[in-house]
Design a protein around this motif. Sequence first.
Motif, PDB file in Angstrom:
ATOM      1  N   LEU A 126      40.667   2.809 -35.366  1.00 28.90           N
ATOM      2  CA  LEU A 126      40.130   1.928 -34.327  1.00 28.90           C
ATOM      3  C   LEU A 126      40.330   0.463 -34.693  1.00 28.90           C
ATOM      4  N   LYS A 130      42.528  -2.269 -32.642  1.00 29.52           N
ATOM      5  CA  LYS A 130      41.897  -3.503 -32.165  1.00 29.52           C
ATOM      6  C   LYS A 130      42.745  -4.709 -32.592  1.00 29.52           C
ATOM      7  N   LEU A 138      41.405   5.747 -25.931  1.00 34.72           N
ATOM      8  CA  LEU A 138      41.909   6.606 -27.016  1.00 34.72           C
ATOM      9  C   LEU A 138      42.254   8.008 -26.540  1.00 34.72           C
TER      10      LEU A 138
END
Length: 243
Positions: A126, A130, A138
């Motif tokens: 993650l 980002k 996702l």
Amino acid sequence: MNKLAIDVKRLTKEFQIDKDKSISVLKDISLSVFYGEFISILGISGSGKTTLLNCMSSLSRPTTGEVTINGKNPYKLKNRDLAKVRREEISFIFQSYNLVPSLPVFENIVLPLRLSHKKVDKTKVLGLLKKLRFNAELDSLVGNLSGGEQQKVAICRAILSECKIIFADEPTGAMDSESRQLIFELLRKLANDGKCVIMVTHDIELASQTDKAFILRDGLLSEEIDKPSSSVLYHKLETKQSD
Ligand SMILES: Nc1ncnc2c1ncn2[C@@H]1O[C@H](COP(=O)(O)OP(=O)(O)OP(=O)(O)O)[C@@H](O)[C@H]1O
Ligand SMILES: [Mg+2]
């Protein structure tokens, strides 16, 4: 001097296009790439960049010549050992992304980790997404994403596999300029951390931030430029194409 990652000696590649006709795409290419180096490969469309990357990275057997990856010739390895080298030592960001369209984003990213029985750290995935400013969900199927988003999934997958050699074929081709620079910085960091990054690109601004540029022309390595500046690259590519 850093350790040798890839060594190519007198490589040629021909494709059989008919029963009695073949074309010569790469002619007598020799080059060496070291760990810690970020290399760019440039050349007009059809000049053989993807073919060279495939030959260097164990995916396509050269017609003649030698390739070694971390001291081993992949084309002389048994299938099992070759699969191990591909799994553990090299990762690819393909021009065509090579994702599994029917699997969600997350599963595509962690596929190599699952195949080599490595731990999957969701927070890390993650975090990297980002950083890449990946905005899709996702659980979206990869086949439904835009080209730029698919490219980010492919980049995330390659970075997380933690292999020491990264082949990237036009990794920023489908991106806006901000994302291009962002991805470049991530690849740059991998090289600064001691990995070896080999990137095919049409982007002279990005290539000018790599350690060395190779220019392909008519199947030959026409230039090898250390610390290339963008003006030198523009000049070499322009004169190479028009003369
Ligand atoms: N499997 C194949 N069979 C026959 N010819 C091929 C094959 N793969 C590539 N070629 C030819 O080899 C040449 C080089 O192709 P390659 O894909 O390596 O170019 P490239 O520099 O990566 O181009 P681009 O910038 O468009 O991606 C082209 O003329 C292409 O048509
Ligand atoms: Mg190509």
